[in-house]
Design an enzyme around this catalytic site. Sequence first.
Site, mmCIF file in Angstrom:
data_model
loop_
_atom_site.group_PDB
_atom_site.id
_atom_site.type_symbol
_atom_site.label_atom_id
_atom_site.label_comp_id
_atom_site.label_asym_id
_atom_site.label_seq_id
_atom_site.Cartn_x
_atom_site.Cartn_y
_atom_site.Cartn_z
ATOM 1 N N CYS A 291 5.633 -19.866 15.853
ATOM 2 C CA CYS A 291 6.648 -19.892 14.408
ATOM 3 C C CYS A 291 7.913 -19.442 14.937
ATOM 4 C CB CYS A 291 5.914 -18.787 13.561
ATOM 5 S SG CYS A 291 6.908 -18.341 12.008
ATOM 6 N N TRP B 176 -3.405 -17.243 9.581
ATOM 7 C CA TRP B 176 -3.331 -17.455 10.908
ATOM 8 C C TRP B 176 -4.347 -16.840 11.586
ATOM 9 C CZ3 TRP B 176 0.752 -19.587 13.753
ATOM 10 C CH2 TRP B 176 1.835 -20.013 13.050
ATOM 11 N N THR C 10 2.004 -14.395 6.132
ATOM 12 C CA THR C 10 2.998 -14.894 6.836
ATOM 13 C C THR C 10 2.964 -14.114 8.404
ATOM 14 O OG1 THR C 10 4.670 -13.627 6.131
ATOM 15 C CG2 THR C 10 4.389 -15.501 4.874
ATOM 16 N N VAL C 11 3.659 -14.637 9.354
ATOM 17 C CA VAL C 11 3.918 -13.927 10.301
ATOM 18 C C VAL C 11 5.559 -14.159 10.401
ATOM 19 C CG1 VAL C 11 1.856 -14.265 11.594
ATOM 20 C CG2 VAL C 11 3.418 -16.120 11.824
ATOM 21 N N TYR D 279 13.543 -27.767 7.732
ATOM 22 C CA TYR D 279 12.534 -27.890 6.657
ATOM 23 C C TYR D 279 12.900 -28.665 5.538
ATOM 24 C CZ TYR D 279 9.885 -24.459 9.570
ATOM 25 O OH TYR D 279 9.315 -23.849 10.670
#
Length: 360
Positions: free
Chosen positions: A70, A103, A137-138, A201
């Site tokens: 990521c 994850w 999220t991370v 993105y």
Amino acid sequence: MTSASRPAADHSSDPGFSTRGSYVTGGEEFTRDTNYIEDRITRHGTSGTKGEPGWPVEPGRYRLIAARACPWANRTVIVRRLLGLEDAISLGQPGPTHDSRSWTFDLDPGGVDPVLGIERIQDAYFRRFPGYPRGITVPAIVDVPSGAVVTNNFPQITLDFSTEWTAFHRPGAPVLYPAHLRAEIDEVNKRVFTEVNNGVYRCGFAGSQDAYDAAYTRLWTALDWLEERLTGQRYLVGDTITEADVRLFTTLVRFDAVYHGHFKCNRQKLSEMPALWAYARDLFQTPGFGDTIDFVQIKQHYYIVHEDINPTGIVPQGPDLSGWLTAHGRESLEGRPFGDGTAPGPVRSGEEVTAGHGAG
């Protein structure tokens, strides 16, 4: 089906999208939700939200969860290493692929994080917020004693590493967010985020031709601006590495391997832009940058997880990565990588990039 009527892409398996609360508006334009858990870890411990007590800086109490794949998490790994915070903040690294839940720690023995004792980062979110409705999220920072997530506010995490954890910086740590340059760093970071970090993105997940064309134009306008800016100066702001360089680097290092083809950002390869390519190689060869990069995990994440873009899940063999280690010539420009500080030492045992996954 025409592009105007194309349904919104389902990014339910990708943390850069639904797990960050992002979406494609009206089936056309990609929009990133930037609402995060805004708690901060500070030297005075006074930044809790909703009336909760704050989180004090305390070595050994917190664990940074940051997947190598990521780009947003990669920033935190770089800054932690540059500042020498390895002893103060432990590191957990999920694997590059995952399902719609979150994850997972599939790279660890038994698929369990050895410190937190969990299989998914989702468990830390639910420990604090049962049924947490937003992005799992991370990067995320977890309070080890309680097992609960503290924050996933990735832009603030690295700034706080620089400004709130100073008592635990290594001797010779660089100043990545110097007070006299903060206004300029913030200005550059804002443009880089909206047009480049997020711009790739916006291209890759555009839901119509018009949305893609607009995103593509914005991205390359910004990259041309950066090419010009970096032609005459070694670093983005000032004459040393700053937070701004970290934030740009994690997008550039993924550009030819992923964004050029997978996200259709294909006017040029990074390697065809002289200043940006030399700048990116300069950083890559600087301790703390390239030694955090796992190209295999990066490609596996994007090409396997993004099923709507790449339904076959085939991961490309290329590109050739040997160019990352070639001479860049940026030493001729004024600039000192670490200012009055020094380079970080060897990568911490157990945190090395898997042999064969880097550029050398």
